[in-house]
Design a protein around this motif. Structure first.
Motif, PDB file in Angstrom:
ATOM      1  N   GLN A 154       0.845  -1.197   0.000  1.00  0.00           N
ATOM      2  CA  GLN A 154       0.000   0.000   0.000  1.00  0.00           C
ATOM      3  C   GLN A 154       0.883   1.250   0.000  1.00  0.00           C
ATOM      4  OE1 GLN A 154      -0.429   2.218   2.813  1.00  0.00           O
ATOM      5  NE2 GLN A 154       0.533   1.023   4.448  1.00  0.00           N
ATOM      6  N   ASN A 155       0.422   2.252  -0.760  1.00  0.00           N
ATOM      7  CA  ASN A 155       1.193   3.497  -0.859  1.00  0.00           C
ATOM      8  C   ASN A 155       0.432   4.672  -0.245  1.00  0.00           C
ATOM      9  OD1 ASN A 155      -0.768   4.029  -2.728  1.00  0.00           O
ATOM     10  ND2 ASN A 155       0.595   4.087  -4.498  1.00  0.00           N
ATOM     11  N   LEU A 156      -0.431   4.360   0.713  1.00  0.00           N
ATOM     12  CA  LEU A 156      -1.263   5.387   1.337  1.00  0.00           C
ATOM     13  C   LEU A 156      -0.647   5.941   2.612  1.00  0.00           C
ATOM     14  CD1 LEU A 156      -4.631   3.503   0.857  1.00  0.00           C
ATOM     15  CD2 LEU A 156      -3.935   5.582  -0.324  1.00  0.00           C
ATOM     16  N   GLY A 157       0.461   5.383   3.025  1.00  0.00           N
ATOM     17  CA  GLY A 157       1.073   5.821   4.274  1.00  0.00           C
ATOM     18  C   GLY A 157       0.356   5.293   5.507  1.00  0.00           C
ATOM     19  N   HIS A 158      -0.493   4.300   5.331  1.00  0.00           N
ATOM     20  CA  HIS A 158      -1.209   3.728   6.470  1.00  0.00           C
ATOM     21  C   HIS A 158      -0.285   2.869   7.316  1.00  0.00           C
ATOM     22  CE1 HIS A 158      -5.320   4.063   4.209  1.00  0.00           C
ATOM     23  NE2 HIS A 158      -4.924   5.204   4.738  1.00  0.00           N
ATOM     24  N   ASP A 159      -0.698   2.661   8.573  1.00  0.00           N
ATOM     25  CA  ASP A 159       0.139   1.873   9.462  1.00  0.00           C
ATOM     26  C   ASP A 159      -0.491   0.525   9.810  1.00  0.00           C
ATOM     27  OD1 ASP A 159      -0.710   3.846  12.444  1.00  0.00           O
ATOM     28  OD2 ASP A 159      -1.933   2.830  10.942  1.00  0.00           O
ATOM     29  N   THR A 160      -1.672   0.264   9.316  1.00  0.00           N
ATOM     30  CA  THR A 160      -2.343  -1.001   9.620  1.00  0.00           C
ATOM     31  C   THR A 160      -2.751  -1.686   8.331  1.00  0.00           C
ATOM     32  OG1 THR A 160      -3.203   0.006  11.655  1.00  0.00           O
ATOM     33  CG2 THR A 160      -4.205  -2.058  10.936  1.00  0.00           C
ATOM     34  N   MET A 161      -2.488  -2.977   8.264  1.00  0.00           N
ATOM     35  CA  MET A 161      -2.841  -3.748   7.071  1.00  0.00           C
ATOM     36  C   MET A 161      -3.553  -5.027   7.480  1.00  0.00           C
ATOM     37  SD  MET A 161       0.441  -3.110   4.580  1.00  0.00           S
ATOM     38  CE  MET A 161      -0.402  -3.761   3.116  1.00  0.00           C
ATOM     39  N   TYR A 162      -4.340  -5.562   6.549  1.00  0.00           N
ATOM     40  CA  TYR A 162      -5.228  -6.680   6.850  1.00  0.00           C
ATOM     41  C   TYR A 162      -5.223  -7.683   5.702  1.00  0.00           C
ATOM     42  CZ  TYR A 162      -7.304  -2.815   9.535  1.00  0.00           C
ATOM     43  OH  TYR A 162      -7.521  -1.739  10.364  1.00  0.00           O
ATOM     44  N   TRP A 163      -5.602  -8.913   6.076  1.00  0.00           N
ATOM     45  CA  TRP A 163      -6.005  -9.892   5.077  1.00  0.00           C
ATOM     46  C   TRP A 163      -7.420 -10.342   5.411  1.00  0.00           C
ATOM     47  CZ3 TRP A 163      -4.124 -10.623   0.524  1.00  0.00           C
ATOM     48  CH2 TRP A 163      -2.760 -10.422   0.274  1.00  0.00           C
ATOM     49  N   TYR A 164      -8.264 -10.297   4.372  1.00  0.00           N
ATOM     50  CA  TYR A 164      -9.627 -10.796   4.474  1.00  0.00           C
ATOM     51  C   TYR A 164      -9.798 -11.934   3.465  1.00  0.00           C
ATOM     52  CZ  TYR A 164     -11.634  -7.104   7.393  1.00  0.00           C
ATOM     53  OH  TYR A 164     -11.945  -6.264   8.441  1.00  0.00           O
ATOM     54  N   LYS A 165     -10.659 -12.885   3.823  1.00  0.00           N
ATOM     55  CA  LYS A 165     -10.984 -13.985   2.914  1.00  0.00           C
ATOM     56  C   LYS A 165     -12.448 -13.858   2.520  1.00  0.00           C
ATOM     57  CE  LYS A 165     -11.159 -19.050   2.649  1.00  0.00           C
ATOM     58  NZ  LYS A 165     -10.927 -20.336   3.371  1.00  0.00           N
ATOM     59  N   GLN A 166     -12.724 -13.910   1.219  1.00  0.00           N
ATOM     60  CA  GLN A 166     -14.100 -13.881   0.730  1.00  0.00           C
ATOM     61  C   GLN A 166     -14.413 -15.229   0.104  1.00  0.00           C
ATOM     62  OE1 GLN A 166     -15.311 -11.176  -2.540  1.00  0.00           O
ATOM     63  NE2 GLN A 166     -17.071 -10.642  -1.277  1.00  0.00           N
ATOM     64  N   ASP A 167     -15.367 -15.924   0.679  1.00  0.00           N
ATOM     65  CA  ASP A 167     -15.673 -17.270   0.186  1.00  0.00           C
ATOM     66  C   ASP A 167     -16.622 -17.209  -1.011  1.00  0.00           C
ATOM     67  OD1 ASP A 167     -17.866 -17.945   3.028  1.00  0.00           O
ATOM     68  OD2 ASP A 167     -18.257 -16.883   1.157  1.00  0.00           O
ATOM     69  N   SER A 168     -17.033 -18.382  -1.460  1.00  0.00           N
ATOM     70  CA  SER A 168     -17.847 -18.455  -2.680  1.00  0.00           C
ATOM     71  C   SER A 168     -19.223 -17.810  -2.508  1.00  0.00           C
ATOM     72  CB  SER A 168     -18.018 -19.906  -3.119  1.00  0.00           C
ATOM     73  OG  SER A 168     -18.610 -20.653  -2.079  1.00  0.00           O
ATOM     74  N   LYS A 169     -19.654 -17.657  -1.263  1.00  0.00           N
ATOM     75  CA  LYS A 169     -20.935 -16.992  -1.003  1.00  0.00           C
ATOM     76  C   LYS A 169     -20.746 -15.506  -0.736  1.00  0.00           C
ATOM     77  CE  LYS A 169     -23.183 -21.127   0.743  1.00  0.00           C
ATOM     78  NZ  LYS A 169     -23.867 -21.801   1.862  1.00  0.00           N
ATOM     79  N   LYS A 170     -19.570 -15.003  -1.004  1.00  0.00           N
ATOM     80  CA  LYS A 170     -19.239 -13.575  -0.874  1.00  0.00           C
ATOM     81  C   LYS A 170     -19.075 -13.130   0.572  1.00  0.00           C
ATOM     82  CE  LYS A 170     -19.531 -12.480  -5.295  1.00  0.00           C
ATOM     83  NZ  LYS A 170     -18.368 -12.037  -6.057  1.00  0.00           N
ATOM     84  N   PHE A 171     -19.058 -14.064   1.512  1.00  0.00           N
ATOM     85  CA  PHE A 171     -18.887 -13.664   2.898  1.00  0.00           C
ATOM     86  C   PHE A 171     -17.448 -13.271   3.155  1.00  0.00           C
ATOM     87  CE2 PHE A 171     -20.215 -13.095   7.076  1.00  0.00           C
ATOM     88  CZ  PHE A 171     -19.276 -13.622   7.941  1.00  0.00           C
ATOM     89  N   LEU A 172     -17.270 -12.102   3.789  1.00  0.00           N
ATOM     90  CA  LEU A 172     -15.930 -11.571   4.064  1.00  0.00           C
ATOM     91  C   LEU A 172     -15.582 -11.793   5.518  1.00  0.00           C
ATOM     92  CD1 LEU A 172     -16.366  -8.306   2.136  1.00  0.00           C
ATOM     93  CD2 LEU A 172     -14.240  -9.602   2.011  1.00  0.00           C
ATOM     94  N   LYS A 173     -14.409 -12.386   5.737  1.00  0.00           N
ATOM     95  CA  LYS A 173     -13.996 -12.659   7.117  1.00  0.00           C
ATOM     96  C   LYS A 173     -12.550 -12.218   7.302  1.00  0.00           C
ATOM     97  CE  LYS A 173     -13.839 -16.498  10.432  1.00  0.00           C
ATOM     98  NZ  LYS A 173     -13.832 -15.613  11.566  1.00  0.00           N
ATOM     99  N   ILE A 174     -12.322 -11.495   8.376  1.00  0.00           N
ATOM    100  CA  ILE A 174     -10.970 -11.052   8.638  1.00  0.00           C
ATOM    101  C   ILE A 174     -10.109 -12.241   9.056  1.00  0.00           C
ATOM    102  CG2 ILE A 174     -11.395 -10.487  11.071  1.00  0.00           C
ATOM    103  CD1 ILE A 174      -9.486  -8.053  10.600  1.00  0.00           C
ATOM    104  N   MET A 175      -8.859 -12.221   8.577  1.00  0.00           N
ATOM    105  CA  MET A 175      -7.925 -13.272   8.941  1.00  0.00           C
ATOM    106  C   MET A 175      -6.858 -12.710   9.880  1.00  0.00           C
ATOM    107  SD  MET A 175      -7.384 -14.874   5.160  1.00  0.00           S
ATOM    108  CE  MET A 175      -6.382 -16.253   5.684  1.00  0.00           C
TER     109      MET A 175
END
Lengths: 113, 117
Positions: B25-46
């Motif tokens: 990321q080039n936004l200068g943010h200090d926090t980053m995440y990984w999310y998983k989106q399954d086949s039903k479009k459900f988003l879950k933080i990892m």
């Protein structure tokens, strides 16, 4: 546990119809509220957000949402939808001061011309 | 300029293999995440990292190992891939803190679609 509920899983509308998508959350403390949109094959984009102040929030593309604290709700509205609004819409919540964004299950909106 | 970029966008691999997805990321943010989106479009933080430190680790199998070499990068390595790992993985970033207009707002990458055969 904190949760976000979106009542409508699949909504089908004709162009120019009005839209309201429901969102309720379970956390009782200070919350930040968001609506994200995911167009087919694309990433999530922010539609609007509520942190504090006026509970009626206006976002991009004519969308708005109203935070009703007593109902733990943050429903998304648009007075007249367009075919290009066809997308998946996600309500999301973070607790004040924490960046763990919890998503609802999403609502798939299909707008027919 | 893409604010949050992920590579690769598509990944097709066999069960049992090991693969990595990179995020910058080039936004200068200090926090980053990984999310998983399954086949039903459900988003879950990892996972979430703040200033290279792991702050959120949901109940993810230990075959998944995130690594943050610096604030602008968060990579995801997956060992011994399984069929159930097939999903779209989204990287995101945000600015941390308890105040400010953008606190808590996540900016997402375009996603990496992983297919395990």
């Amino acid at each position: 546990a904190q949760s976000v509920s979106q009542h409508n899983h699949h909504v089908i509308l004709s162009e120019a119809a009005s839209l309201e998508l429901g969102c309720n959350y379970s956390y009782g403390g200070t919350v930040n509220l968001f609506w994200y949109v995911q167009y087919p094959g694309q990433h999530l984009q922010l539609l609007l957000k509520y942190f504090s102040g006026d509970p009626l929030v206006k976002g991009i593309k004519g969308f708005e949402a109203e935070f009703i604290k007593s109902k733990f709700s943050f429903n998304l509205r648009k007075p007249s939808v367009q075919w290009s609004d066809t997308a998946e819409y996600f309500c999301a919540v973070t607790r004040g001061g924490y960046n763990k964004l919890i998503f609802g299950a999403g609502t798939r909106l299909a707008v027919h011309p | 300029d893409t604010a949050v970029s992920q590579t690769p966008k598509y990944l097709v691999t066999q069960m049992g293999n090991d693969k990595s997805i990179k995020c910058e990321q080039n936004l200068g943010h200090d926090t980053m995440y990984w999310y998983k989106q399954d086949s039903k479009k459900f988003l879950k933080i990892m996972f979430s990292y703040n200033n290279k430190e792991l702050i959120i680790n949901e109940t993810v199998p230990n075959r998944f190992s995130p690594k943050s070499p610096d604030k602008a990068h968060l990579n995801l390595h997956i060992n011994s891939l399984e069929l159930g790992d097939s999903a779209v993985y989204f990287c995101a970033s945000s600015k941390s803190g308890t105040g400010g207009p953008n606190t808590g707002e996540l900016f997402f990458g375009e996603g990496s679609r992983l297919t395990v055969l």
